[in-house]
Design an enzyme around this catalytic site. Structure first.
Site, PDB file in Angstrom:
ATOM      1  N   ILE A   1      -9.232  -0.587  -4.922  1.00 55.10           N
ATOM      2  CA  ILE A   1      -9.629  -0.647  -3.517  1.00 55.10           C
ATOM      3  C   ILE A   1     -10.372   0.648  -3.227  1.00 55.10           C
ATOM      4  O   ILE A   1      -9.775   1.723  -3.159  1.00 55.10           O
ATOM      5  CB  ILE A   1      -8.420  -0.860  -2.597  1.00 55.10           C
ATOM      6  CG1 ILE A   1      -7.793  -2.218  -2.901  1.00 55.10           C
ATOM      7  CG2 ILE A   1      -8.848  -0.800  -1.126  1.00 55.10           C
ATOM      8  CD1 ILE A   1      -6.605  -2.590  -2.037  1.00 55.10           C
TER       9      ILE A   1
ATOM     10  N   TYR B   1       0.852  -1.185   0.000  1.00 57.31           N
ATOM     11  CA  TYR B   1       0.000   0.000   0.000  1.00 57.31           C
ATOM     12  C   TYR B   1       0.888   1.235   0.000  1.00 57.31           C
ATOM     13  O   TYR B   1       1.582   1.511   0.968  1.00 57.31           O
ATOM     14  CB  TYR B   1      -0.907  -0.051   1.233  1.00 57.31           C
ATOM     15  CG  TYR B   1      -1.890   1.090   1.405  1.00 57.31           C
ATOM     16  CD1 TYR B   1      -2.050   2.090   0.450  1.00 57.31           C
ATOM     17  CD2 TYR B   1      -2.684   1.150   2.550  1.00 57.31           C
ATOM     18  CE1 TYR B   1      -2.962   3.115   0.635  1.00 57.31           C
ATOM     19  CE2 TYR B   1      -3.599   2.165   2.744  1.00 57.31           C
ATOM     20  CZ  TYR B   1      -3.736   3.146   1.782  1.00 57.31           C
ATOM     21  OH  TYR B   1      -4.631   4.161   1.983  1.00 57.31           O
TER      22      TYR B   1
ATOM     23  N   LYS C   1      -1.448  -1.180  -4.055  1.00 56.26           N
ATOM     24  CA  LYS C   1      -2.510  -0.185  -3.992  1.00 56.26           C
ATOM     25  C   LYS C   1      -1.836   1.176  -4.137  1.00 56.26           C
ATOM     26  O   LYS C   1      -1.090   1.611  -3.265  1.00 56.26           O
ATOM     27  CB  LYS C   1      -3.278  -0.268  -2.669  1.00 56.26           C
ATOM     28  CG  LYS C   1      -4.338   0.831  -2.512  1.00 56.26           C
ATOM     29  CD  LYS C   1      -5.007   0.778  -1.147  1.00 56.26           C
ATOM     30  CE  LYS C   1      -6.001   1.936  -1.001  1.00 56.26           C
ATOM     31  NZ  LYS C   1      -6.659   1.944   0.334  1.00 56.26           N
TER      32      LYS C   1
END
Length: 291
Positions: free
Chosen positions: A202, A134, A162
């Protein structure tokens, strides 16, 4: 084969009016999101207010989401924690609970050196569960640049990223320099990302508008720009709130407008000024009415 394709909703954590976790409502939310066509669920992320949960609450949130998904969609668990040891324990917990993967921030407490970031992900990698790294350089000290991700991607279980930098050009470079799956990390790139090769998203605002989010992403992935663009433009004023520090309060209010209230946020997040709620209402009405 793409492991994490489609729209994965970063699930909010419902609370009762006295700020207890509402597990029944969480189960209902997950069931509703799956019925609306989302492709995966992501509990215990920042939108899920993980930092306000006790360890017992967080574990039960993870269990509840996995039970509600009931194998219909994959569950990816947020693993952020103050120490590498704690984060690794959450990855282990997720694996034992039946999660399909984890969404993993780099160290969050201070600005780490490169070898510390790599060691952190090596520890998470050792558990053996697929990892979505992330990248959120706005809220944390580390920027997982495309060159840095190329190094991390050598770890067997780091399979996706992400991307939350807000710069769509990053996605091009990641796809060029790594074999990682790219997942859109901020809602206001939910059309641009899939158009240029992102295979997942996401998502935040689709907690409230899941059908619209899935429709937009699938149109963009198919390259149907003429159909995607009008829908995106209607949703974009709402999507901008996902990039705001007040995203949790904003998205929970959108859910109230949708008719699926999930209660308040826990402190330090407090109710927003009324002018903010009025702006969200206006954006929501435009999104669903197109006027």
């Amino acid at each position: 084969m793409t492991r994490f394709a489609g729209v994965y909703v970063a699930v909010v954590t419902p609370f009762t009016n006295d700020f207890a976790v509402d597990y029944k409502r969480l189960h209902e939310l997950c069931d509703w999101l799956v019925s609306q066509g989302v492709h995966g669920l992501v509990p215990s992320g920042s939108l899920g207010e993980y930092a306000t949960l006790t360890n017992e609450e967080r574990a039960k949130v993870i269990d509840t989401v996995i039970q509600a998904a009931a194998g219909r969609v994959p569950v990816v668990v947020g693993s952020a924690a103050p120490s590498t040891q704690q984060a690794t324990a959450w990855v282990r917990y997720a694996k034992e609970a039946g999660a399909a993967g984890v969404m993993a921030l780099p160290p969050i407490n201070y600005k780490p050196l490169e070898h510390e970031v790599i060691a952190h992900y090596e520890a998470l990698n050792s558990v053996g569960l697929p990892i979505i790294a992330y990248n959120n350089p706005h809220d944390y000290k580390t920027d997982l640049t495309p060159d840095f991700l190329a190094k991390l991607s050598r770890l067997e279980h780091v399979v996706a990223v992400k991307e939350f930098s807000g710069d769509v050009r990053r996605m091009h470079e990641i796809l060029e320099k790594t074999d990682l799956e790219v997942m859109v990390g901020v809602d206001n790139l939910a059309m641009e990302g899939p158009l240029i090769g992102a295979t997942g998203w996401i998502a935040g605002v689709p907690n409230a508008l899941p059908k619209q989010g899935v429709e937009l992403f699938e149109l963009a992935r198919a390259g149907k720009l003429e159909e995607a663009l009008p829908l995106y433009r209607r949703l974009l004023p709402l999507f901008h709130y996902d990039a705001s520090p007040q995203l949790v309060q904003s998205i929970k209010y959108m859910m109230e407008l949708t008719g699926f209230p999930v209660g308040p946020t826990r402190a330090p997040r407090l109710p927003l000024p009324e002018a903010e709620y009025a702006a969200i209402r206006e954006a929501y009405q435009y999104a669903v009415g197109g006027k």
